[in-house]
Design an enzyme around this catalytic site. Structure first.
Site, PDB file in Angstrom:
ATOM      1  N   ASN A   7       0.749  -1.177  -0.012  1.00 59.05           N
ATOM      2  CA  ASN A   7      -0.181  -0.031   0.085  1.00 59.05           C
ATOM      3  C   ASN A   7       0.799   1.264  -0.081  1.00 59.05           C
ATOM      4  O   ASN A   7       1.735   1.604   0.878  1.00 59.05           O
ATOM      5  CB  ASN A   7      -0.951   0.000   1.261  1.00 59.05           C
ATOM      6  CG  ASN A   7      -2.019   1.194   1.183  1.00 59.05           C
ATOM      7  OD1 ASN A   7      -1.484   2.324   0.917  1.00 59.05           O
ATOM      8  ND2 ASN A   7      -3.173   0.881   1.563  1.00 59.05           N
ATOM      9  N   HIS A  10       0.730   6.226   2.043  1.00 57.08           N
ATOM     10  CA  HIS A  10       1.636   7.291   2.622  1.00 57.08           C
ATOM     11  C   HIS A  10       2.864   7.898   1.818  1.00 57.08           C
ATOM     12  O   HIS A  10       3.140   8.690   2.401  1.00 57.08           O
ATOM     13  CB  HIS A  10       1.936   6.783   3.739  1.00 57.08           C
ATOM     14  CG  HIS A  10       0.890   6.420   5.027  1.00 57.08           C
ATOM     15  ND1 HIS A  10       0.017   7.393   5.310  1.00 57.08           N
ATOM     16  CD2 HIS A  10       0.259   5.260   5.475  1.00 57.08           C
ATOM     17  CE1 HIS A  10      -1.159   6.624   6.011  1.00 57.08           C
ATOM     18  NE2 HIS A  10      -0.741   5.148   6.257  1.00 57.08           N
ATOM     19  N   ARG A  18       3.067  18.934   1.228  1.00 54.26           N
ATOM     20  CA  ARG A  18       3.325  20.142   0.558  1.00 54.26           C
ATOM     21  C   ARG A  18       2.563  20.509  -0.595  1.00 54.26           C
ATOM     22  O   ARG A  18       2.859  21.577  -1.035  1.00 54.26           O
ATOM     23  CB  ARG A  18       4.818  20.161   0.559  1.00 54.26           C
ATOM     24  CG  ARG A  18       5.688  19.804   1.531  1.00 54.26           C
ATOM     25  CD  ARG A  18       6.080  21.229   2.222  1.00 54.26           C
ATOM     26  NE  ARG A  18       6.425  22.116   1.411  1.00 54.26           N
ATOM     27  CZ  ARG A  18       7.848  22.483   1.324  1.00 54.26           C
ATOM     28  NH1 ARG A  18       8.645  21.708   2.020  1.00 54.26           N
ATOM     29  NH2 ARG A  18       8.390  23.335   0.458  1.00 54.26           N
ATOM     30  N   HIS A  43      -5.740   3.544  -1.550  1.00 57.90           N
ATOM     31  CA  HIS A  43      -7.133   3.855  -1.002  1.00 57.90           C
ATOM     32  C   HIS A  43      -7.603   5.419  -1.849  1.00 57.90           C
ATOM     33  O   HIS A  43      -6.822   6.214  -1.245  1.00 57.90           O
ATOM     34  CB  HIS A  43      -7.047   3.575   0.356  1.00 57.90           C
ATOM     35  CG  HIS A  43      -8.343   3.774   0.869  1.00 57.90           C
ATOM     36  ND1 HIS A  43      -8.571   3.818   2.322  1.00 57.90           N
ATOM     37  CD2 HIS A  43      -9.696   4.320   0.391  1.00 57.90           C
ATOM     38  CE1 HIS A  43     -10.006   4.059   2.627  1.00 57.90           C
ATOM     39  NE2 HIS A  43     -10.612   4.239   1.410  1.00 57.90           N
ATOM     40  N   ARG A  45      -9.707   7.840  -1.329  1.00 54.61           N
ATOM     41  CA  ARG A  45     -10.741   8.076  -0.141  1.00 54.61           C
ATOM     42  C   ARG A  45     -11.669   9.277  -0.951  1.00 54.61           C
ATOM     43  O   ARG A  45     -11.066   9.998  -1.713  1.00 54.61           O
ATOM     44  CB  ARG A  45     -10.072   8.651   1.238  1.00 54.61           C
ATOM     45  CG  ARG A  45      -9.108   7.603   1.759  1.00 54.61           C
ATOM     46  CD  ARG A  45      -8.689   8.077   2.901  1.00 54.61           C
ATOM     47  NE  ARG A  45      -9.880   8.446   4.143  1.00 54.61           N
ATOM     48  CZ  ARG A  45     -10.028   7.615   5.178  1.00 54.61           C
ATOM     49  NH1 ARG A  45      -9.377   6.331   5.378  1.00 54.61           N
ATOM     50  NH2 ARG A  45     -11.020   7.907   5.770  1.00 54.61           N
ATOM     51  N   ARG A  49      -7.710  12.544   0.774  1.00 52.26           N
ATOM     52  CA  ARG A  49      -6.658  12.992   1.710  1.00 52.26           C
ATOM     53  C   ARG A  49      -5.127  12.662   1.036  1.00 52.26           C
ATOM     54  O   ARG A  49      -4.237  13.572   1.707  1.00 52.26           O
ATOM     55  CB  ARG A  49      -6.825  12.627   3.041  1.00 52.26           C
ATOM     56  CG  ARG A  49      -6.540  11.240   3.206  1.00 52.26           C
ATOM     57  CD  ARG A  49      -6.803  10.734   4.759  1.00 52.26           C
ATOM     58  NE  ARG A  49      -8.153  11.077   5.041  1.00 52.26           N
ATOM     59  CZ  ARG A  49      -8.679  10.794   6.300  1.00 52.26           C
ATOM     60  NH1 ARG A  49      -7.936   9.966   7.026  1.00 52.26           N
ATOM     61  NH2 ARG A  49      -9.887  11.187   6.737  1.00 52.26           N
ATOM     62  N   HIS A  50      -4.948  11.720   0.467  1.00 49.10           N
ATOM     63  CA  HIS A  50      -3.817  11.328   0.103  1.00 49.10           C
ATOM     64  C   HIS A  50      -3.663  11.087  -1.738  1.00 49.10           C
ATOM     65  O   HIS A  50      -3.191  11.835  -2.228  1.00 49.10           O
ATOM     66  CB  HIS A  50      -2.916  10.404   0.915  1.00 49.10           C
ATOM     67  CG  HIS A  50      -3.823   9.344   1.502  1.00 49.10           C
ATOM     68  ND1 HIS A  50      -4.909   8.381   0.574  1.00 49.10           N
ATOM     69  CD2 HIS A  50      -4.364   8.733   2.675  1.00 49.10           C
ATOM     70  CE1 HIS A  50      -5.482   7.504   1.143  1.00 49.10           C
ATOM     71  NE2 HIS A  50      -5.143   7.577   2.317  1.00 49.10           N
ATOM     72  N   GLU A  70      -8.599   0.330  -3.046  1.00 50.80           N
ATOM     73  CA  GLU A  70      -9.293   0.162  -1.851  1.00 50.80           C
ATOM     74  C   GLU A  70     -10.338   1.500  -1.990  1.00 50.80           C
ATOM     75  O   GLU A  70      -9.988   2.407  -2.487  1.00 50.80           O
ATOM     76  CB  GLU A  70      -8.707   0.374  -0.553  1.00 50.80           C
ATOM     77  CG  GLU A  70      -8.033  -0.789  -0.121  1.00 50.80           C
ATOM     78  CD  GLU A  70      -7.264  -0.356   1.458  1.00 50.80           C
ATOM     79  OE1 GLU A  70      -7.873   0.426   1.832  1.00 50.80           O
ATOM     80  OE2 GLU A  70      -6.326  -0.874   1.528  1.00 50.80           O
ATOM     81  N   THR A 100      -7.104   6.266   9.942  1.00 54.05           N
ATOM     82  CA  THR A 100      -6.976   5.250   8.906  1.00 54.05           C
ATOM     83  C   THR A 100      -8.118   4.377   9.112  1.00 54.05           C
ATOM     84  O   THR A 100      -8.885   4.604  10.102  1.00 54.05           O
ATOM     85  CB  THR A 100      -5.649   4.512   8.828  1.00 54.05           C
ATOM     86  OG1 THR A 100      -5.459   3.325   7.889  1.00 54.05           O
ATOM     87  CG2 THR A 100      -5.397   3.622  10.384  1.00 54.05           C
ATOM     88  N   THR A 101      -8.414   3.200   8.415  1.00 52.49           N
ATOM     89  CA  THR A 101      -9.673   2.433   8.256  1.00 52.49           C
ATOM     90  C   THR A 101      -9.582   1.728   9.866  1.00 52.49           C
ATOM     91  O   THR A 101      -8.438   0.999  10.314  1.00 52.49           O
ATOM     92  CB  THR A 101      -9.553   1.243   7.335  1.00 52.49           C
ATOM     93  OG1 THR A 101      -9.515   2.090   5.948  1.00 52.49           O
ATOM     94  CG2 THR A 101     -10.945   0.689   7.306  1.00 52.49           C
ATOM     95  N   GLU A 151     -10.713  -9.947   3.147  1.00 51.62           N
ATOM     96  CA  GLU A 151      -9.296  -9.370   3.898  1.00 51.62           C
ATOM     97  C   GLU A 151      -9.582  -9.260   5.003  1.00 51.62           C
ATOM     98  O   GLU A 151     -10.535  -8.329   5.641  1.00 51.62           O
ATOM     99  CB  GLU A 151      -8.817  -8.153   3.050  1.00 51.62           C
ATOM    100  CG  GLU A 151      -7.442  -7.613   3.966  1.00 51.62           C
ATOM    101  CD  GLU A 151      -6.764  -6.816   2.997  1.00 51.62           C
ATOM    102  OE1 GLU A 151      -5.918  -5.860   4.018  1.00 51.62           O
ATOM    103  OE2 GLU A 151      -6.741  -6.855   1.921  1.00 51.62           O
ATOM    104  N   HIS A 198      -3.519  -4.919   7.980  1.00 48.38           N
ATOM    105  CA  HIS A 198      -3.828  -3.567   8.505  1.00 48.38           C
ATOM    106  C   HIS A 198      -2.945  -3.754   9.855  1.00 48.38           C
ATOM    107  O   HIS A 198      -3.123  -4.915  10.489  1.00 48.38           O
ATOM    108  CB  HIS A 198      -5.413  -3.499   9.277  1.00 48.38           C
ATOM    109  CG  HIS A 198      -5.682  -2.274   9.457  1.00 48.38           C
ATOM    110  ND1 HIS A 198      -5.865  -1.220   8.825  1.00 48.38           N
ATOM    111  CD2 HIS A 198      -5.689  -1.854  10.911  1.00 48.38           C
ATOM    112  CE1 HIS A 198      -5.957  -0.306   9.639  1.00 48.38           C
ATOM    113  NE2 HIS A 198      -5.785  -0.510  10.914  1.00 48.38           N
ATOM    114  N   ALA A 199      -2.204  -2.892  10.133  1.00 52.17           N
ATOM    115  CA  ALA A 199      -1.023  -2.671  11.214  1.00 52.17           C
ATOM    116  C   ALA A 199      -0.082  -3.818  11.340  1.00 52.17           C
ATOM    117  O   ALA A 199       0.482  -3.940  12.185  1.00 52.17           O
ATOM    118  CB  ALA A 199      -1.929  -2.682  12.424  1.00 52.17           C
TER     119      ALA A 199
END
Length: 249
Positions: A7, A10, A18, A43, A45, A49-50, A70, A100-101, A151, A198-199
């Site tokens: 993923n 990030h 920036r 993802h 969203r 946001r990213h 995603e 995050t989710t 998943e 996840h994590a």
């Protein structure tokens, strides 16, 4: 053989800090591929946001490995997916205030609507995955709506592992890992593909990678964090090595 989906959200998070053009998520996808990734996950969203729409379009054009999109199960996202045709679309819950989710889809509560979403995506030739908690009721509902992949949310296991001082033998850790294992068995038993994520990080990934029947792990934050110090290609390579090592045991 177990596969790794990286993923790269990030990488886009850093760029958006920036509002500039670097680092480029597409470049990150290439580096992840060269490090041994079997797929790329992003993802898109609703609040953008990213990852941005243009990122997904360029990834679809330029990524030479599997692309997993995603997405929230909304009309807007279904239309985007049907136009871009990623190899896989993973339906996830989405909240504006979450970092995050935070949990799996409640398929039981929203079964009729989600069945329609799955049908539209599958009609477009897209493999449909659902992100769910390790709950047998949700697994059964996923099968009923026509999902091909489940998943399993590994966040509770990862958080228990960290809280227990990385003690795999701790009862709380074993209880969470057993929930993931049993959910995986149910998924496979219903003829669906068992993925997890996840994590997950370099310290907790191996017990999950060693679970019977698991096909693919999706990992992002830990790999991008490690890449700050080692470079993305090496960070992916090391994660893939740990997964393969655990699977081989």
């Amino acid at each position: 053989m177990i596969e790794l989906g990286v993923n790269i959200d990030h990488v886009a998070t850093l760029r958006q800090a920036r509002r500039t053009y670097e680092p480029d998520p597409v470049w990150a996808a290439v580096e992840a591929h060269l490090g041994g990734a079997d797929g790329i996950t992003v993802h898109l969203r609703e609040d953008r946001r990213h990852i941005q729409d243009g990122d997904v379009r360029r990834l679809r054009e330029l990524t030479h490995i599997k692309l997993n999109l995603e997405m929230a199960p909304t009309d807007e996202m279904v239309a985007i997916a049907c136009a871009l045709k990623p190899e896989m679309a993973m339906l996830v819950p989405e909240g504006r205030q979450e970092i995050t989710t935070e949990g799996g889809l409640d398929i039981v509560r929203d079964e009729a609507r989600l069945q329609g979403v799955v049908s539209r995506l599958r009609d477009a030739g897209i493999v449909v995955s659902v992100f769910l908690d390790a709950d047998p009721r949700q697994v059964e509902a996923a099968s009923r709506i026509g999902a091909e992949v489940c998943e399993v949310h590994t966040g509770p296991y990862a958080h228990a592992f960290h809280a227990a001082g990385r003690d795999l033998a701790h009862s709380a850790v074993q209880a969470e890992l057993d929930k993931v294992r049993r959910a995986g068995e149910a998924i496979v038993g219903l003829g669906m593909r068992f993925n997890a994520g996840h994590a997950l990080n370099y310290y907790n990934v191996q017990p999950v990678a060693a679970l019977p029947g698991v096909r693919e792990l999706h990992i992002g934050h830990a790999i991008v964090s490690r890449a700050v110090f080692t470079g993305l290609r090496e960070a992916v390579r090391e994660m893939k090595r740990l997964m393969r090592e655990a699977c081989a045991r």
